[in-house]
Every structure is written in C-alpha cells, then in structure tokens.
Enzyme design. Structure first.
Site, PDB file in Angstrom:
ATOM      1  N   SER A 181       5.444  18.492 -42.641  1.00  0.00           N
ATOM      2  CA  SER A 181       5.556  19.712 -43.429  1.00  0.00           C
ATOM      3  C   SER A 181       6.917  20.396 -43.329  1.00  0.00           C
ATOM      4  O   SER A 181       7.282  21.155 -44.207  1.00  0.00           O
ATOM      5  CB  SER A 181       4.454  20.693 -43.031  1.00  0.00           C
ATOM      6  OG  SER A 181       4.415  20.877 -41.637  1.00  0.00           O
ATOM      7  N   HIS A 209       0.128  17.781 -47.129  1.00  0.00           N
ATOM      8  CA  HIS A 209       1.253  17.857 -48.061  1.00  0.00           C
ATOM      9  C   HIS A 209       1.346  16.635 -48.980  1.00  0.00           C
ATOM     10  O   HIS A 209       2.238  16.555 -49.810  1.00  0.00           O
ATOM     11  CB  HIS A 209       2.571  18.035 -47.302  1.00  0.00           C
ATOM     12  CG  HIS A 209       2.793  19.445 -46.864  1.00  0.00           C
ATOM     13  ND1 HIS A 209       3.175  20.446 -47.736  1.00  0.00           N
ATOM     14  CD2 HIS A 209       2.647  20.045 -45.662  1.00  0.00           C
ATOM     15  CE1 HIS A 209       3.285  21.581 -47.088  1.00  0.00           C
ATOM     16  NE2 HIS A 209       2.957  21.368 -45.815  1.00  0.00           N
ATOM     17  N   LYS A 240      -2.992  23.693 -51.149  1.00  0.00           N
ATOM     18  CA  LYS A 240      -1.598  23.500 -51.541  1.00  0.00           C
ATOM     19  C   LYS A 240      -1.549  23.045 -52.997  1.00  0.00           C
ATOM     20  O   LYS A 240      -1.688  23.871 -53.883  1.00  0.00           O
ATOM     21  CB  LYS A 240      -0.929  22.552 -50.551  1.00  0.00           C
ATOM     22  CG  LYS A 240      -0.792  23.269 -49.193  1.00  0.00           C
ATOM     23  CD  LYS A 240      -0.257  22.448 -48.065  1.00  0.00           C
ATOM     24  CE  LYS A 240      -0.040  23.379 -46.865  1.00  0.00           C
ATOM     25  NZ  LYS A 240      -0.226  22.725 -45.585  1.00  0.00           N
TER      26      LYS A 240
HETATM   27  C1  LIG Z   1      -0.822  23.447 -44.394  1.00  0.00           C
HETATM   28  C2  LIG Z   1      -1.196  22.358 -43.488  1.00  0.00           C
HETATM   29  C3  LIG Z   1      -2.464  22.298 -42.924  1.00  0.00           C
HETATM   30  C4  LIG Z   1      -3.445  23.420 -43.098  1.00  0.00           C
HETATM   31  O1  LIG Z   1      -3.981  23.461 -44.377  1.00  0.00           O
HETATM   32  P1  LIG Z   1      -4.623  24.834 -44.909  1.00  0.00           P
HETATM   33  O2  LIG Z   1      -5.537  24.383 -45.986  1.00  0.00           O
HETATM   34  O3  LIG Z   1      -3.515  25.694 -45.368  1.00  0.00           O
HETATM   35  O4  LIG Z   1      -5.357  25.422 -43.755  1.00  0.00           O
HETATM   36  C5  LIG Z   1      -2.793  21.206 -42.150  1.00  0.00           C
HETATM   37  N1  LIG Z   1      -1.894  20.216 -41.930  1.00  0.00           N
HETATM   38  C6  LIG Z   1      -0.661  20.244 -42.445  1.00  0.00           C
HETATM   39  C7  LIG Z   1       0.285  19.117 -42.175  1.00  0.00           C
HETATM   40  C8  LIG Z   1      -0.266  21.317 -43.228  1.00  0.00           C
HETATM   41  O5  LIG Z   1       0.983  21.372 -43.711  1.00  0.00           O
END
Ligand SMILES: *Cc1c(COP(=O)(O)O)cnc(C)c1O
Length: 392
Positions: A181, A209, A240
């Site tokens: 990320s 992601h 996302k």
């Molecule tokens: C954003 C993210 C999460 C968490 O996801 P949410 O739905 O926002 O709780 C988990 N793993 C990674 C690699 C992320 O970037």
C-alpha cells in the site's frame, strides 16, 4: 494530582516540536477527483477511490433502493439476528467473481485480515510474513499468539529459509499483501505460492489494493498471475476500488464454515447496513459489466507515473496506481505535501511508523475519474514544489 492521561501530552509535545503533529484534512463535499479539503479546491491524489465509483449513479441508486426496502441498519451481529439476505447475495456474487467456493463478508478489510489470521492460527503455529505487510495482518498475527517470522520485502529466498526452519510447527501460514500500500509494488506471488506448496504451508494474500485494480475485471493478484485454486485464503476490500465499505475472505467452504464459528469480528460486531451491502453488490457487478473503467485507471496511471519520472522524482518500485514520491526525511516530505497543497494538489506525506524511518514520502494515487488535464496540472504542481524544495 495530575490527570492520569497527562503522559499522552508528553508524546504529543514531542510530535509538535518536530513539526509532525497533524489533524487529517477535512473533506467538505463528496469524494471526487477534484475535491474541497480545508476550504480549498484541490486535485485529489489521496483517495483509494480507484475507479471513481464513490459517486456513481448506479451505486447510489442501489444504496437508495436498499435503504427504502430494508432500512438503515442490520440490527445485530450476523450470528444473532443480523444475517440479512443481502449479505448472502454479496457473498455469492463475490464467490463467483473470485472463482472460489465461498466468501465471507467482514465489516472492513482490517477486520477481515485480523479476524481471519487470529481465527485460523494459534500459539503452536508460525506465520511467515513480508516486512511490509499491512498493520491488520500484524495485529491478526499478534492476536493469534503464533510465532512471527518476518522476511525482508519480497525476498523469496529469505521466506524459504524461514519456512525451512519452521518445519516442526503445527501449521504454517505464508502471508503477503498482493499490492503493497505504501510502495505500489506487486508481491512475487507465483514464487511464494510454489514455496507454500513445497512446504505444505497455508498461502494467504491480502488484495486490498489489488481489488478492482489487477486481474481480469479487477479480480486481484491471484487472477493476475493465473493462480486460481492455489491460494487458500484471499482477502479483499470493498472500501477502496469498490467505493463503499467492507472486506471479505474468499476461499474454500470449509474455511468460511470455520470462520463463521470462530472469527471474532463476525461474532462480536454488527454486520453491514443493508445499503452498504447493496452498494458493494452493485459495484462488483458494474466492474464486470464495464471493465473499461479499469483500463481508464491504468491509462491514467501510466501517464502520471511517466510524468513524475520525467520530472526526475524517485518513484521507487511502483507497478500500480499507487506511486510514491520518495523524499527520505519526514519533515521534507511534509513540506512537499504542504507546498503541493498550496499549488492546488492534495497528496499526503507518509512517515514512520507507516513506512520505515528515512523512507518518508508523498504518496499519490490516480483514479479512473481524473482527466488528463487534471493530471497534467498536478504534474505542474509537482514540478514547482519539487524545484522550490530542490528535490529535482
Ligand atoms: C486498506 C487496507 C486494508 C484495510 O481495508 P479496509 O477495508 O479499509 O479496512 C487491509 N490491507 C491493506 C493492504 C490495505 O491497504
């Protein structure tokens, strides 16, 4: 007597003195490619709204209809009285989408990782994990009580050595983010899957992601690398690219049956409001009907990445729409972000503990919703700010 929380103030003072104390900027309208933050209209390079779906009329309609038909809340955790038909529908759609036997919805990607890892492992087990894996994986590992063995970023040889020395353990989990990320690079999944198979380890990938970004119609890294059937646990997010809220685990029916009985976020926290579930369903269907949205995301990614490179910025090893501009010093990264904001671009600076010390950066994410003109203006702002700070 001093207030018992005074010690928190000491840490905050330290952050203030180092110029690192910040409140999140305030978004005053909808989440859009050009948005109003802290009273200023800026080109938004911060959101994970990869496909620009956060304000899509089809998704808004789906939310509205579910709201009218099913109300605002589910009323309970799934296992008590909050297991609505719309939750099952999302799971069935996601299982078809991911080509797995089953999926299970969680309230977020965070709880999907933490809840799953802590449910399937215990103190006699070992977790072999990339050093840059997401915080929710780290928390899940801690909660599980399993021994943690961390390999240097994407270092398959080091991962192999850790698996080798874990041979006596009861169960071993090999786990990686699909797309990292903060760097935007992609995990060496084919090599890790081969290792997991050689050592009989459980293979798990966190595709937060990669969901909606990589693979056909955004199915994720397993699809991108043609590894269907060989990754035992996949985590995806709906928060996302799919533009609403939630996470899920995709895998075997056995995995999902077990998690329904043991995953603590599922057992102890209320399920999604039906409108959110309906939005997720609409989003997953939409990307399958209109995969060209993902093409737009990648066109924009190539354009913007090339532009930053031509300006002479260090963009690290990024291979995805996440493009970091690596500065090193955390105060300099903050300065770059502030200058960009003054020049009409919102791109957040990211420092320790989110990234290692000395690797501070400004992280950019383009979306399918940006126009080339907006991206060109963003590049102009990067050029100005970069020259002002003698970064280029
Ligand atoms: C954003 C993210 C999460 C968490 O996801 P949410 O739905 O926002 O709780 C988990 N793993 C990674 C690699 C992320 O970037």
């Amino acid at each position: 007597m001093a207030h018992p929380l005074t010690y928190l103030e000491d840490e905050l003072r330290d952050l203030r003195e180092r110029g690192l104390f910040r409140w999140p900027r305030l978004l005053e309208g909808p989440q859009e490619p050009v948005a109003r933050y802290d009273g200023r209209e800026v080109i938004n390079l911060c959101s994970n709204n990869y496909l620009g779906l956060a304000n899509h009329p089809v998704l808004k309609d789906a939310a509205r209809q579910a709201l009218d038909a099913l109300g605002v809340g589910s009323g309970a955790v799934r296992t008590i009285a909050g297991n609505m038909a719309i939750h099952r529908q999302v799971e069935d759609e996601l299982a078809r989408f991911k080509h797995t036997e089953a999926t299970l919805l969680y309230q977020s990607g965070f709880t999907a990782n933490a809840g799953t890892v802590s449910a399937i492992l215990g103190k006699d087990d070992v977790i072999v994990s990339d050093e840059l894996n997401h915080a929710s994986i780290i928390d899940g590992a801690r909660l599980s009580g399993a021994a943690k063995k961390i390999f240097p970023h994407k270092d398959v040889t080091a991962a192999r050595a850790l698996l080798e020395e874990s041979r006596g353990a009861r169960h071993v989990l090999l786990i990686t983010d699909g797309v990292f990320s903060m760097d935007g690079d992609i995990a060496p999944l084919p090599a890790l899957v081969a290792l997991a198979e050689e050592f009989g380890a459980i293979m798990m990938v966190d595709d937060a992601h990669a969901s909606g970004v990589l693979g056909s119609a955004g199915r994720g890294t397993v699809d991108h690398f043609h590894l269907h059937g060989r990754v035992h646990v996949q985590v995806g997010t709906l928060s996302k690219a799919f533009a609403c809220q939630g996470g899920y685990v995709a895998g075997s029916q056995t995995l999902v049956d077990y998690l329904i009985h043991r995953a603590r976020p599922l057992l102890f926290s209320t399920s999604h409001p039906p409108s959110v579930a309906a939005t997720a369903l609409a989003a997953v269907r939409l990307v399958q009907q209109q995969p060209e949205i993902i093409e737009r995301l990648w066109d924009n990614t190539r354009f913007f990445k090339r532009g930053l490179g031509q300006l002479g910025f260090n963009t690290g090893m990024s291979e995805t729409p996440i493009t970091p501009v690596i500065v090193g010093d955390e105060v300099r990264a903050l300065e770059l972000s502030d200058r960009l904001f003054a020049h009409g671009v919102f791109a957040l600076s990211i420092a320790f503990p989110t990234v290692p010390r000395g690797k501070a950066r400004v992280r950019t994410i383009v979306t399918a919703g940006h126009t080339q003109d907006q991206l060109r203006r963003a590049l102009d702002a990067f050029e100005r700010a970069g020259r002002e700070l003698h970064l280029i």
